[in-house]
Design an enzyme around this catalytic site. Sequence first.
Site, PDB file in Angstrom:
ATOM      1  N   CYS A  45       0.839  -1.205   0.000  1.00  0.00           N
ATOM      2  CA  CYS A  45       0.000   0.000   0.000  1.00  0.00           C
ATOM      3  C   CYS A  45       0.869   1.247   0.000  1.00  0.00           C
ATOM      4  CB  CYS A  45      -0.954  -0.003   1.192  1.00  0.00           C
ATOM      5  SG  CYS A  45      -2.326   1.168   1.006  1.00  0.00           S
ATOM      6  N   ALA A  47       2.659   4.268  -2.792  1.00  0.00           N
ATOM      7  CA  ALA A  47       2.033   5.260  -3.670  1.00  0.00           C
ATOM      8  C   ALA A  47       1.253   4.606  -4.802  1.00  0.00           C
ATOM      9  CB  ALA A  47       3.090   6.210  -4.219  1.00  0.00           C
ATOM     10  N   ARG A  68       1.431  -7.958   5.511  1.00  0.00           N
ATOM     11  CA  ARG A  68       2.065  -8.899   6.432  1.00  0.00           C
ATOM     12  C   ARG A  68       1.455  -8.742   7.832  1.00  0.00           C
ATOM     13  NH1 ARG A  68       8.209  -7.475   5.697  1.00  0.00           N
ATOM     14  NH2 ARG A  68       7.234  -5.435   5.509  1.00  0.00           N
ATOM     15  N   ARG A  76       1.230  -0.277  10.975  1.00  0.00           N
ATOM     16  CA  ARG A  76       2.213   0.489  10.211  1.00  0.00           C
ATOM     17  C   ARG A  76       1.528   1.382   9.179  1.00  0.00           C
ATOM     18  NH1 ARG A  76       6.700  -4.279   9.078  1.00  0.00           N
ATOM     19  NH2 ARG A  76       7.271  -4.632  11.260  1.00  0.00           N
ATOM     20  N   ASP A 108      10.621  -3.485  -5.746  1.00  0.00           N
ATOM     21  CA  ASP A 108      11.283  -4.548  -6.517  1.00  0.00           C
ATOM     22  C   ASP A 108      12.002  -5.563  -5.633  1.00  0.00           C
ATOM     23  OD1 ASP A 108      10.460  -3.484  -8.907  1.00  0.00           O
ATOM     24  OD2 ASP A 108      12.346  -2.460  -9.348  1.00  0.00           O
ATOM     25  N   GLN A 110      11.482  -6.591  -2.787  1.00  0.00           N
ATOM     26  CA  GLN A 110      10.611  -7.459  -1.981  1.00  0.00           C
ATOM     27  C   GLN A 110       9.844  -8.475  -2.824  1.00  0.00           C
ATOM     28  OE1 GLN A 110       8.008  -5.115   0.537  1.00  0.00           O
ATOM     29  NE2 GLN A 110       9.659  -3.739   1.151  1.00  0.00           N
ATOM     30  N   HIS A 132       5.641  -3.442 -12.713  1.00  0.00           N
ATOM     31  CA  HIS A 132       7.009  -3.381 -13.244  1.00  0.00           C
ATOM     32  C   HIS A 132       7.490  -4.821 -13.353  1.00  0.00           C
ATOM     33  CE1 HIS A 132      10.981  -2.084 -14.234  1.00  0.00           C
ATOM     34  NE2 HIS A 132      11.518  -2.300 -13.049  1.00  0.00           N
ATOM     35  N   ASP A 217      12.494   0.912 -19.208  1.00  0.00           N
ATOM     36  CA  ASP A 217      12.309   1.610 -17.936  1.00  0.00           C
ATOM     37  C   ASP A 217      13.641   1.792 -17.221  1.00  0.00           C
ATOM     38  OD1 ASP A 217      10.169   2.452 -15.801  1.00  0.00           O
ATOM     39  OD2 ASP A 217      11.562   1.173 -14.710  1.00  0.00           O
TER      40      ASP A 217
END
Length: 491
Positions: A45, A47, A68, A76, A108, A110, A132, A217
């Site tokens: 969650c 941007a 999580r 958090r 990326d 994670q 991505h 990219d």
Amino acid sequence: MANYFNTLNLRQQLAQLGKCRFMGRDEFADGASYLQGKKVVIVGCGAQGLNQGLNMRDSGLDISYALRKEAITEKRASWRKATENGFKVGTYEELIPQADLVVNLTPDKQHSDVVRTVQPLMKDGAALGYSHGFNIVEVGEQIRKDITVVMVAPKCPGTEVREEYKRGFGVPTLIAVHPENDPKGEGMAIAKAWAAATGGHRAGVLESSFVAEVKSDLMGEQTILCGMLQAGSLLCFDKLVEEGTDPAYAEKLIQFGWETITEALKQGGITLMMDRLSNPAKLRAYALSEQLKEIMAPLFQKHMDDIISGEFSSGMMADWANDDKKLLTWREETGKTAFETAPQYEGKIGEQEYFDKGVLMIAMVKAGVELAFETMVDSGIIEESAYYESLHELPLIANTIARKRLYEMNVVISDTAEYGNYLFSYACVPLLKPFMAELQPGDLGKAIPEGAVDNAQLRDVNEAIRSHAIEQVGKKLRGYMTDMKRIAVAG
């Protein structure tokens, strides 16, 4: 796992690099209907995660967020953002098994952990979405064969995705289906519905491939979008101060200069940006840009080569495994530069002053945009993709510098982009130092005086600027976006 791109033969590599088709508005006549009545679970969650979710919910989709356990129990930021916006939030184990589409919008680095956690929980025949393709292409993540893998990649930061949607429009978007994971042949229908739900279909959608999206990219963000702006900021600031300019004024001229200059780029491409200069200044900016292109071409080509071969990704992933030692060192060093620590200027700088006293900066933008575009196209990437990953996104990145200098840019962009930015800027700054030493009065910090110009030379320069391939494709794509905006507002 092996880099997916490197497992392909040459013909397959070229076919995927060159996949790019501008999709017609009529192809989105069904909007987001293919996903209506289905459960969409977003993982992450940030941007993109929050803002895509808001748009998708407003488009009538059933959206929830899987976080999580510790993010939920410790309340958090991700949990707070999702709950404060009225979304259902649950653990992976609670939400993933019911999901028809799981959208992975985590950073990326994670992705591998996230995908390995959610895959066993996903029901047979579900779909997995990315914005991505790094995890698929560079990491070579293997996805279960019953799972459909798609991508919807908005070509803007998440906040812009939301703001344009609220205005009744959207942002240009790439969509793709992973050819190794489309068991039911429904990948394109899912991707189109997701893109429509975010509003992307109102601004123009390119049907691309995971490979083309990733390679273009990475190239754009490393070179013109971030690396060139960082190198240019540091070099120009030091040059101005060296020549006696007040550090506060020099800092403001650069910090806000990029945004002002690239706003013209956004509206009318390199042609309009150059037209904001007087004729003598335009001729000088053109000459400087040609010199810069000659000097920097090998560096741009090296970055493209390392991206294509996987050398860049393997180096960055090694740094991930080393607790981001290089990234964090470079970030700290950037924060201590003279540009970042300079005092703020309280006076006003007029809009035209940024152009008149920023001839070198304009030359850097022109050279960087054209070089990035040319290098991508020479590597097999289609012009439309190269445009979106160079000129189109530059004003958005320049805006982050206007907010809080290079610090803000490096906070907003992904860690992948930040790592590539440092690689480029650390090589580019020493490369351009001899060039900076040869600058003339009026190139930076002072306006070039009006004077006579050779008509034939001016004619030829104007023609060279306007006939460049990026200007041709840019005019077409900007025209399409303008037309679509008109339709959206009227509707």
